[in-house]
Write an enzyme that holds these catalytic residues in place. Structure first.
Site, mmCIF file in Angstrom:
data_model
loop_
_atom_site.group_PDB
_atom_site.id
_atom_site.type_symbol
_atom_site.label_atom_id
_atom_site.label_comp_id
_atom_site.label_asym_id
_atom_site.label_seq_id
_atom_site.Cartn_x
_atom_site.Cartn_y
_atom_site.Cartn_z
ATOM 1 N N GLY A 14 0.820 -1.211 0.000
ATOM 2 C CA GLY A 14 0.000 0.000 0.000
ATOM 3 C C GLY A 14 0.854 1.261 0.000
ATOM 4 N N ASP A 59 -2.056 -13.271 5.533
ATOM 5 C CA ASP A 59 -3.307 -12.533 5.339
ATOM 6 C C ASP A 59 -3.839 -12.171 6.718
ATOM 7 O OD1 ASP A 59 -6.211 -12.055 4.859
ATOM 8 O OD2 ASP A 59 -5.680 -12.652 2.815
ATOM 9 N N ALA A 82 -2.116 -2.902 7.156
ATOM 10 C CA ALA A 82 -3.029 -3.586 6.230
ATOM 11 C C ALA A 82 -4.473 -3.321 6.623
ATOM 12 C CB ALA A 82 -2.755 -5.088 6.249
ATOM 13 N N ALA A 83 -5.309 -3.137 5.615
ATOM 14 C CA ALA A 83 -6.740 -2.913 5.859
ATOM 15 C C ALA A 83 -7.483 -2.877 4.541
ATOM 16 C CB ALA A 83 -6.955 -1.572 6.575
ATOM 17 N N THR A 128 -7.620 6.047 12.398
ATOM 18 C CA THR A 128 -7.953 7.020 11.359
ATOM 19 C C THR A 128 -8.913 8.113 11.820
ATOM 20 O OG1 THR A 128 -9.150 7.255 9.255
ATOM 21 C CG2 THR A 128 -9.726 5.368 10.589
ATOM 22 N N GLU A 130 -11.358 8.901 10.204
ATOM 23 C CA GLU A 130 -12.712 8.452 9.854
ATOM 24 C C GLU A 130 -13.466 7.969 11.103
ATOM 25 O OE1 GLU A 130 -14.625 8.169 6.781
ATOM 26 O OE2 GLU A 130 -13.240 9.793 6.395
ATOM 27 N N TYR A 156 -16.169 1.131 7.228
ATOM 28 C CA TYR A 156 -14.719 1.281 7.435
ATOM 29 C C TYR A 156 -14.446 1.966 8.777
ATOM 30 C CZ TYR A 156 -10.075 3.397 7.007
ATOM 31 O OH TYR A 156 -8.782 3.805 7.247
ATOM 32 N N LYS A 160 -12.531 0.362 11.976
ATOM 33 C CA LYS A 160 -11.296 0.968 12.514
ATOM 34 C C LYS A 160 -11.437 1.287 13.999
ATOM 35 C CE LYS A 160 -7.996 1.265 9.420
ATOM 36 N NZ LYS A 160 -6.648 0.757 9.648
#
Ligand code: NAP
Ligand code: F7E
Length: 336
Positions: A14, A59, A82-83, A128, A130, A156, A160
Site C-alpha cells: 500500500g 493474510d 493492512a486494511a 484514522t 474516519e 470502514y 477501525k
C-alpha cells in the site's frame, strides 16, 4: 555494536507501506513485509522498488499466517497498516471490511502475544480520522484531537474503531507497547487511483496529454485535512520510539474542499476553470458522507517533535508533476 533492528510491516504493497519501508531501510532496519494472495500483482513492484524488503506470505484474516510471519521476522517493531481502506468500498463489502479492518487487528495482536513477544515487540496500529465522522460535539470548529468523540459514518470507520479499542485494550490488559496513530488523510505519488486526490491528479495529467477528455467524480464539497504520506510515516516511527505507548493525532491543521484541490491541480496544467472537465456521477457518492475533517496535531508536535513539512499547494503540485512524468513516459512507450 547494537543488533540491527527488525520491523514487520503489514500492508507493504500500500501507499504507507512503501513510504515506511523506505524510511526504515534508510534508518538501517531489516524490513519484512506481509504480502497476501498466491499471485499478488503488486509483488513485482515491491521487489523492484524495494529489493531490501523480505516478503512473507500472509493474510490478516488468517491467524496462523500471522503467527508464522511474527516468528519468521521476530520484529522489534510491527506496523499494522493492512486494511480494507477505501470508505466507499467498505459500504459495498461491509463483512469483508469487518473481517480485515476490525478482526484482523485482533489477529495481529494475538500473534504477538501468543508467540511470547508481548514485552519485546512494539506495535503501531493505523487508526484514522474516519473514526470521528465529521461530527465533533465537544469542540466544533477547533479540530479533532485525541480526546474528541468518535462517531464513525461508514463500515470502514466502525471497523477501525474496533481496531483502535482492541489495540488500547491489549495495551491496558497485557502491558503491550501498542501505539495508535489517528491519522488524517495523507496522499502522494504512491496513493491508489481509487482515492479522490490521486484520481484527480492522474486525470489532470492525462487531460493535459490528450489521453482522456474529462473526469467523473462524486460530491465536491466535502473537506479534508490533506497531508503528505512521507511526512506521516515519520510520525508513525516516532510513536514507536516514544517512552510510553499512547494515541496521537497526525494532521496538518488545515482543511480544504475537493473543489479547492481541483482548482490547484488544474492550475498546474494552465487551466483556470476546471468545471468543463468535471462530471458528477452518483456512483462515486456514499450512503453517508463525512462532511469536514480537520485535525489538531498539537500533542504529536509537542511530545514527539513531529511536524508536517509539505503544505497543501506543495502536495498538489508534486502529485501532478509525478503523474505528468509517468503518464507521458507511458504514452511515449505506447506510441513507439
Ligand atoms: P492502502 O494503500 O489501501 O493499502 C492497504 C494495504 O492493506 C495493501 O497493502 C493491501 O494489500 C493490504 N491488505 C488489504 N487486505 C489485506 C488482508 N486481508 N491481508 C493482508 N493485507 C491486506 O492504504 P494506505 O493508504 O497505505 O493506509 C495504510 C493504513 O492506514 C490503512 O490501515 C488505512 O486504513 C490507514 N489510514 C490511511 C490513511 C490515509 O489517508 N492514507 C489515513 C488514516 C488511516 P494488497 O496489495 O494485497 O491489496
Ligand atoms: O475520499 C469524495 C469522497 O476516498 C475523500 C482513506 O485513506 O482517508 C481516506 O478516506 C472525499 C470523500 O478518502 C470521489 O466522498 C468525491 O468525501 O479520497 P477518499 P476518504 O474517504 O477521506 C481516511 C482518513 C482513511 O482512513 C481512509 O483509509 O472525496 N469524493 N468524488 C470521492 N472519493 C473517491 N474515492 N472517488 C471519487 O470519485
Amino acid at each position: 555494536m547494537a543488533d540491527t533492528r527488525r520491523a514487520l510491516i503489514t500492508g507493504i504493497t500500500g501507499q504507507d507501506g512503501g513510504h515506511l519501508a523506505e524510511l526504515l531501510h534508510e534508518k538501517g532496519y531489516e524490513v519484512y513485509g506481509l504480502i497476501r494472495g498466491q499471485h499478488n500483482p503488486r509483488r513485482e513492484s515491491v521487489a523492484v522498488e524495494m529489493p531490501y524488503v523480505r516478503l512473507i506470505e500472509g493474510d490478516l484474516t488468517d491467524p496462523t499466517s500471522l503467527v508464522r510471519a511474527v516468528e519468521t521476522s521476530d520484529p522489534d517493531e510491527l506496523y499494522n497498516l493492512a486494511a480494507v481502506s477505501h470508505v466507499g468500498y467498505s459500504f459495498k463489502n461491509p463483512t469483508l471490511t469487518a473481517d480485515v479492518t476490525a478482526k484482523g487487528v485482533l489477529n495481529v495482536l494475538e500473534a504477538v502475544r501468543i508467540t511470547g513477544r508481548a514485552e519485546r515487540t512494539r506495535v503501531y496500529q493505523a487508526s484514522t480520522s474516519e473514526m470521528f465522522g465529521g461530527l465533533d460535539y465537544n469542540r466544533p470548529g477547533a479540530g479533532y484531537n485525541e480526546n474528541s468523540l468518535f462517531h464513525p459514518r461508514s463500515p470502514y470507520g466502525v471497523a477501525k474503531l474496533y481496531g483502535h479499542w482492541i489495540a488500547k485494550n491489549y495495551r491496558e490488559s497485557y502491558g503491550m507497547f501498542v501505539a495508535c496513530g489517528i491519522l488524517f488523510n495523507h496522499e502522494g505519488e504512491r496513493r491508489g487511483v481509487e482515492f479522490v486526490t490521486r484520481k484527480i491528479t492522474h486525470a489532470v495529467a492525462r487531460i493535459k496529454l490528450g489521453l482522456q477528455p474529462d473526469i467523473e467524480l462524486g460530491d465536491l464539497w466535502p473537506k479534508r485535512d490533506w497531508g503528505y504520506a512521507g511526512d506521516f510515516v515519520e510520525g508513525m516511527w516516532r510513536m514507536l520510539q516514544h517512552s510510553v505507548p499512547d494515541d496521537f493525532v497526525l494532521a496538518t491543521g488545515e482543511t480544504h474542499s475537493i473543489e479547492e484541490f481541483l482548482t490547484l491541480a488544474f492550475a498546474e496544467i494552465g487551466i483556470e476553470d476546471w468545471r468543463p472537465y468535471v462530471r458528477q456521477n452518483p456512483e462515486f457518492m456514499r450512503p453517508a458522507e463525512v462532511d469536514i475533517l480537520l485535525g489538531d496535531p498539537t500533542k504529536a508536535e509537542q511530545e514527539l517533535g513531529w511536524r508536517r513539512k509539505v503544505d497543501f499547494p506543495g502536495l498538489v503540485s508534486r502529485m501532478v508533476a509525478h503523474d505528468l512524468a509517468t503518464q507521458s513516459a507511458a504514452a511515449s512507450i505506447a506510441s513507439a
